[in-house]
Scaffold this motif. Sequence first.
Motif: not given
Length: 325
Positions: A154-179
């Motif tokens: 339940l979220d306004t954001h997808l949270d799939v930003r690239d951790p290679k660019e941001l590190g393991p930030a709060n905008g990246t958790p779903i991408r971390q889990l998929i990648d």
Amino acid sequence: MSEHFLQVPEWSWNHPVEYEPTYVHQWVKSLHKMEQPPDLILYGAPISRSSISVSGASLYPSEFRRMWKGFATYNLDENVDLSKFQVADAGDVAMHTTDILLSHQRIQKTTAYLATHYPTTRTCMIGGDHSTTACAVRGIKEVFDGEKIGILQLDTHLDVRDPKELGPANGTPIRQLIDGNIVKGENVINIGLHGYYNAKPLINYANEHSIQMVTLKQARKLGLIETIKGALKQLSEKVDRIYVTVDMDVLDISVAPGVPASTPGGMSAIELFDSLLEIGKHPSVQHIDFVCLDPSRDSAVSETVKIGVYAWLQFITGCINQIRI
């Protein structure tokens, strides 16, 4: 798995020896005082240094507990007494002052510890920013490696930003889990997306990995509760356990000033409450978190913190309704 980093929370309530719990602060017990496995284990992950926007979400686990005294254990709307449902507070994961990666590892190990020692007990993590979700899901996967995990977000954001660019930030958790091959994109359903808050490259990533994006407009048209029911049914037919993550920025900015990335056009408090009541009823939901609530941004009456506690209690009411059914 024996290592954990749980410590006594910054704020806790002193209980009399004998009492009938009629308020939440009297009802929730410390995990080490429980003689039998509880129905739900609560633990805090007080970190917000990994937040893209400036955030005091690390303060939320403490303020969440402070607010318990204002809530009774009786849900008048549902005619449900929560006090027989055993909730245990395991404390907070000890965060390193400056090392984000180490703090994330501690969240993962602690979640794995709880899942190992209480394999049939629901867990509820109180964040912290949204980076904590990836840590918790990885910890669960460690213990239940042969199982498929689905995520209802339940979220306004997808949270799939690239951790290679941001590190393991709060905008990246779903991408971390998929990648990281922890979850499949097709087993992630996000409900609450709306407006102008997800850039096209992020939507492209979501489409490429078959993340199911349900806008708030679509959910309202179909009926929010019907949408929630459909998502839970769909996930439960494909996965072994469902992890629900509630980013409090799914709420409209008018009702949730204490959220760093709050936006106009989001859910009402009632919509969130009704959604969590339905989510709690589903037997495949074994894990939930509430993240990205910053008490330092709240107003003097703490409406966002109060909404957070109310939402958590709605989830528990749903769990009890499931048992009664």
